[in-house]
Write a protein that holds these residues in place. Structure first.
Motif, mmCIF file in Angstrom:
data_model
loop_
_atom_site.group_PDB
_atom_site.id
_atom_site.type_symbol
_atom_site.label_atom_id
_atom_site.label_comp_id
_atom_site.label_asym_id
_atom_site.label_seq_id
_atom_site.Cartn_x
_atom_site.Cartn_y
_atom_site.Cartn_z
ATOM 1 N N LEU A 1 -10.575 -2.920 -2.154
ATOM 2 C CA LEU A 1 -10.931 -2.346 -0.959
ATOM 3 C C LEU A 1 -10.448 -0.701 -0.865
ATOM 4 O O LEU A 1 -9.528 -0.696 -1.546
ATOM 5 C CB LEU A 1 -10.489 -3.184 0.309
ATOM 6 N N THR A 2 -10.929 0.074 -0.782
ATOM 7 C CA THR A 2 -10.595 1.404 -0.805
ATOM 8 C C THR A 2 -9.290 1.665 -0.041
ATOM 9 O O THR A 2 -9.100 1.408 1.064
ATOM 10 C CB THR A 2 -11.274 2.544 -0.037
ATOM 11 N N GLY A 3 -8.051 1.910 -0.388
ATOM 12 C CA GLY A 3 -6.904 2.193 -0.108
ATOM 13 C C GLY A 3 -6.020 0.820 -0.507
ATOM 14 O O GLY A 3 -4.738 1.056 0.167
ATOM 15 N N ASP A 4 -6.459 -0.126 -0.907
ATOM 16 C CA ASP A 4 -5.773 -1.259 -0.820
ATOM 17 C C ASP A 4 -5.105 -1.683 -2.340
ATOM 18 O O ASP A 4 -5.743 -1.704 -3.289
ATOM 19 C CB ASP A 4 -6.750 -2.618 -0.624
ATOM 20 N N LEU A 5 -3.818 -1.764 -2.165
ATOM 21 C CA LEU A 5 -2.797 -1.834 -3.594
ATOM 22 C C LEU A 5 -2.329 -2.969 -3.532
ATOM 23 O O LEU A 5 -1.923 -3.809 -2.502
ATOM 24 C CB LEU A 5 -1.932 -0.751 -3.681
ATOM 25 N N GLY A 6 -1.775 -3.559 -4.720
ATOM 26 C CA GLY A 6 -0.816 -4.738 -4.674
ATOM 27 C C GLY A 6 0.248 -4.787 -6.015
ATOM 28 O O GLY A 6 0.166 -3.889 -6.682
ATOM 29 N N ASP B 1 0.872 -1.153 -0.107
ATOM 30 C CA ASP B 1 -0.115 -0.131 0.070
ATOM 31 C C ASP B 1 0.720 1.106 0.049
ATOM 32 O O ASP B 1 0.299 2.440 -0.427
ATOM 33 C CB ASP B 1 -0.624 -0.013 1.129
ATOM 34 N N ASP B 2 2.249 1.110 0.385
ATOM 35 C CA ASP B 2 3.116 2.386 0.366
ATOM 36 C C ASP B 2 3.972 2.166 -0.659
ATOM 37 O O ASP B 2 4.973 1.251 -0.894
ATOM 38 C CB ASP B 2 3.888 2.182 1.727
ATOM 39 N N VAL B 3 3.851 2.955 -1.752
ATOM 40 C CA VAL B 3 4.569 2.929 -2.896
ATOM 41 C C VAL B 3 5.892 3.417 -2.894
ATOM 42 O O VAL B 3 6.974 2.485 -3.030
ATOM 43 C CB VAL B 3 3.900 3.884 -4.046
ATOM 44 N N ALA B 4 6.360 4.261 -1.895
ATOM 45 C CA ALA B 4 7.452 4.752 -1.553
ATOM 46 C C ALA B 4 8.202 3.658 -0.804
ATOM 47 O O ALA B 4 9.593 3.331 -1.182
ATOM 48 C CB ALA B 4 7.599 6.020 -0.542
#
Length: 531
Positions: free
Chosen positions: A109-114, A69-72
């Motif tokens: 889900l809102t805010g969930d990345l992969g 969820d945190d790209v950085a």
């Protein structure tokens, strides 16, 4: 009357539909004295499930955890490979597959990345160091991650590799297919071959050679996991007592022992066949042999045919001997482009002779063949027990010079990194919520904070209208009062109008009564008729 019924019926239908549109927020603000029903024409939006990026409570039990969820943070932790595959042409040897951080294409889900492998038909590799190496000693290894095959899977893998500690893991930019790994785990498919890999590399304690050990196939069907395009949770548990479990979506699909359920076996056999032992020339393996003293009987005719002509057969009555079975087609015409010099003399095609349809047969009659009672075939001597039979020859057994016994195959090579090294004919493979830990409760809580919420949202979004109303009513029983008010009043009106006499019928009854009774209260007396 009919107009009123149509109006009330329409009101009833609208009330039912509007009742089903009550949202959870409306129920939270529900007042027993005043109910508010929102009227919406659009379909209900998907139900959102609150999501927050998971946090590990006890980091001492975790060797890697990433929710992407945190790209950085992802850019700091993960390294895309710049290596070249060996043994293939340079134009296809590059690891040029595209990796991106994205939200799921649907049901997210809102805010969930992969982590998404965007490209297909390209080699792709990416890896990350563990926060600390995992040493196979007294604690179990739990590896868990999610996969969504958003475009299905035609041919390719979605497995991960636990990379062995060593020089190769110190430079993950050179991570490639030959990089040493300790465990490979995850789904793989090509054509109709559906696999769930669990492979570990075992070191031979005698000579130090490395050999891959492949787990037995799961008994469960795996096809749906590759085609439904839903998130699936893959979990591998390897215990210090050499047992293992593999789960999909928290359900065990495979289990067993490192010592017994892998091919080739961890430990070689203690004895083997002597490769130098040869079968003696006089060794007779025949259990039965032809009787050497048997003699063919004098009346045995080996030349007699198996079938002979039936001498007693007669031609059936009505057989048309002078009619051929096929005749030239009388309606056939010579093709316009027929060249007699090039194609020869034209002849019409043959068709079945219609004269033979109702006859037992046409053409020349020949008697049928029957089995020859004197036929015996080729004579062979009967079989008897072989007096020289010594049994099936096998080489003698000797001690296996390569034998060893490893009673603790769990103690594998230390793991210091994890990576995906893939090639797939399908794009948009999403990986999420990877965790490597030594505590099963940690992995289960991690799944509860991530995977379970995804499946909960999908289940809610896919509920039917009736299921939603039932679930909402179970949660808020006060809605029964709303149903009774909204649905009961139209029903009462309909019953009242159906049972109440119509105005026209009442007028007819009244008119009839007046004509008989008159204006006064007493009935009119009929005067006697004068003669």
């Amino acid at each position: 009357m009919e107009r009123r019924l149509r109006f009330l019926y329409t009101l009833f239908i609208v009330a039912v539909l509007h009742t089903s549109r009550i949202s959870t927020q409306d129920v939270d603000d529900f007042d027993a004295d005043e109910a508010t029903v929102e009227i919406e024409n659009d379909p209900a939006p998907p139900i959102d499930v609150p999501y927050e990026s998971p946090v590990v409570s006890d980091k001492s039990k975790v060797y890697l955890s990433d929710h992407f969820d945190d790209v950085a943070q992802f850019n700091k932790r993960w390294m895309k490979s710049r290596a070249m595959k060996e043994g293939i042409s340079e134009d296809i040897a590059k690891y040029d597959g595209v990796w991106e951080i994205e939200s799921p294409q649907k049901d997210g889900l809102t805010g969930d990345l992969g982590l998404v492998l965007k490209s297909k038909a390209k080699h792709a590799a990416i890896a990350s160091l563990l926060t600390k190496p995992f040493v196979f000693n007294t604690k179990p290894l739990i590896v868990q991650y999610e996969v969504i095959l958003q475009d299905g899977q035609e041919c390719g893998g979605a497995y991960l590799k636990l990379l062995s500690e060593g020089p190769d893991t110190r430079n993950l930019a050179q991570f490639h297919d030959k990089s040493p790994y300790t465990i490979m785990f995850g789904p793989d498919k090509c054509g109709n071959d559906h696999k769930l890999h669990f492979i570990f590399r075992h070191r031979n304690p005698l000579n130090g050679s490395i050999e891959e050990k492949h787990c037995k196939k799961p008994k469960e069907r795996l096809e749906d996991f590759f085609s439904d395009k839903l998130p699936h949770l893959y979990t591998l548990i390897v215990n210090p007592d050499n047992t293992f479990e593999i789960k999909i979506d928290r359900q065990v699909v495979n289990s067993g022992s490192l010592l017994e359920d892998f091919t080739p076996s961890v430990n070689p056999p203690a004895e083997i066949d002597d490769p130098n032992d040869k079968k003696p020339d006089d060794w007779d393996e025949r259990e039965k042999i032809p009787d050497p003293e048997a003699v063919k009987p004098d009346d045995w005719d080996e030349d007699a045919p198996a079938q002979i002509v039936d001498e007693f057969a007669t031609m059936p009555a009505g057989w048309l001997e002078n009619e051929p079975t096929h005749i030239p087609d009388p309606n056939a015409k010579i093709p316009e482009d027929w060249d007699s010099e090039m194609d020869g003399a034209w002849e019409p095609p043959l068709i079945d002779n219609s004269a033979c349809e109702n006859a037992p047969g046409c053409g020349r009659w020949e008697p049928p063949l029957i089995n020859n009672p004197n036929y015996k075939g080729k004579w062979r001597a009967p079989l008897i027990d072989n007096p020289n039979y010594k049994g099936k020859w096998r080489p003698r057994r000797i001690r296996n010079p390569d034998y060893f016994e490893d009673k603790e195959p769990f103690k594998m090579h230390t793991v210091s990194a994890v990576g995906f090294e893939l090639w797939s004919m399908s794009k948009d493979i999403l990986f999420d919520n990877i965790i490597i830990t030594d505590d099963i409760q940690v992995s289960e809580q991690w799944a509860a904070d991530t995977f379970d919420k995804k499946r909960q949202k999908i289940a809610r979004d896919s509920e039917s209208l009736v299921q939603r109303i039932a679930n909402l009513t179970n949660e808020y029983p006060i809605l029964w009062a709303v149903y009774i008010i909204v649905l009961g009043i139209p029903v009462v009106f309909i019953l009242y109008l159906c049972c109440k006499p119509s105005s026209s019928a009442a007028s007819l009854v009244k008119a009839s009564t007046v004509s008989q009774v008159g204006e006064g209260d007493a009935p009119r007396k009929r005067k006697p008729r004068k003669e």
